[in-house]
Design a protein around this motif. Sequence first.
Motif, PDB file in Angstrom:
ATOM      1  N   VAL A 143      44.371  39.169  41.017  1.00 17.67           N
ATOM      2  CA  VAL A 143      43.406  39.275  41.841  1.00 17.67           C
ATOM      3  C   VAL A 143      44.202  39.955  42.550  1.00 17.67           C
ATOM      4  O   VAL A 143      45.293  39.705  43.702  1.00 17.67           O
ATOM      5  CB  VAL A 143      42.522  38.004  42.340  1.00 17.67           C
ATOM      6  CG1 VAL A 143      41.604  38.366  42.919  1.00 17.67           C
ATOM      7  CG2 VAL A 143      41.611  37.135  41.168  1.00 17.67           C
ATOM      8  N   ILE A 148      32.479  35.333  42.523  1.00 18.08           N
ATOM      9  CA  ILE A 148      33.624  36.137  43.680  1.00 18.08           C
ATOM     10  C   ILE A 148      33.052  36.922  44.803  1.00 18.08           C
ATOM     11  O   ILE A 148      34.044  36.409  45.905  1.00 18.08           O
ATOM     12  CB  ILE A 148      34.027  37.305  42.853  1.00 18.08           C
ATOM     13  CG1 ILE A 148      34.972  36.698  41.989  1.00 18.08           C
ATOM     14  CG2 ILE A 148      35.421  37.954  43.444  1.00 18.08           C
ATOM     15  CD1 ILE A 148      35.754  37.494  40.411  1.00 18.08           C
ATOM     16  N   VAL A 186      40.816  42.277  39.765  1.00 17.43           N
ATOM     17  CA  VAL A 186      40.330  42.090  38.952  1.00 17.43           C
ATOM     18  C   VAL A 186      41.307  41.619  37.395  1.00 17.43           C
ATOM     19  O   VAL A 186      40.793  43.083  37.574  1.00 17.43           O
ATOM     20  CB  VAL A 186      39.617  40.567  38.748  1.00 17.43           C
ATOM     21  CG1 VAL A 186      39.764  39.712  37.799  1.00 17.43           C
ATOM     22  CG2 VAL A 186      39.273  40.271  40.126  1.00 17.43           C
ATOM     23  N   LEU A 188      42.230  34.045  43.213  1.00 19.82           N
ATOM     24  CA  LEU A 188      41.400  34.529  44.252  1.00 19.82           C
ATOM     25  C   LEU A 188      41.251  34.043  45.228  1.00 19.82           C
ATOM     26  O   LEU A 188      42.024  34.827  46.272  1.00 19.82           O
ATOM     27  CB  LEU A 188      39.979  34.694  43.897  1.00 19.82           C
ATOM     28  CG  LEU A 188      38.462  34.957  44.888  1.00 19.82           C
ATOM     29  CD1 LEU A 188      38.850  36.522  44.963  1.00 19.82           C
ATOM     30  CD2 LEU A 188      37.839  34.441  44.321  1.00 19.82           C
TER      31      LEU A 188
END
Length: 293
Positions: A21, A48, A65, A138
Amino acid sequence: MRSMTGYGRGECAKEGFKFTVELNSINRKQSDVSINLPKELVELEPRIRDEINAHLSRGRINVVVAYHRSAGKAEESVELDTALAKAYYRAIQKLHKELKMVNGSLTLETILRAPGVMKLAETAVDVEAVWPSVEAALRKAIAGLVRMREKEGKFLANDLGGRLGLLESGLELIRKSAPEIVKRYREQLHARVKEAGLAIPVDDERLLKEVVFFADRCDISEEVTRLASHLKQFRDCLKSHEPVGRTLDFLAQEMGREINTIGSKANAAEISQQVVKMKAELEKIREQVQNIE
């Protein structure tokens, strides 16, 4: 205090997949999140977005991503159409005979390059199973982005603090100069009466009323008090760990309003000079505030 520009990257490898990410952000008055996902992971976009909004309040944030299969997973996903490969081989051999080609080579590589012989299987990705890995990558990316924003925020805070000090110095000079304005006007009024040869005593009611009217018209005590309050609030915000960009923008507008009023009301050259300097410094502050989350 944080800036709105930064970059962060995170990775997580688990169960045959490696997720990456990348985040980058630039200035924007509101929050604007743009997410680029592989089609297999499109279902994860709301999660997300929620995760990003929980940590970042302002700026245009671009999210990319990507994922890769491990060597073992990649081999499992490759499909060979053996029947089609044999058909290509027979067709090419037949063409050789018909064209009576003596020279020419037919290799395995030639067959494998033929359309449809070797392809990647359409394997579905279980988004629920991979979400913890995506989430971990993330969060690492967000942490990196936040660190960069905080680092740049410290530089912005130092710069703004120095400029704020100049405004505070200017306000202090104005505060000291203000009482002298009425005193000077009274002296000038008496001098003009004397030069005109008018037999008007110093304590004449008409002169006193004129002085009082002038004092009321050029009184800047309220503006000075409000401006001092705005400056203090602004300085307190520079020490905050919360998003303060909108607050600083509002305070800068209010400071500009008070400085303009002081300039229009105060009938003195020294105050006008300070107002001009403060306006120039405040404009630089307002430009910097646009970079703050």
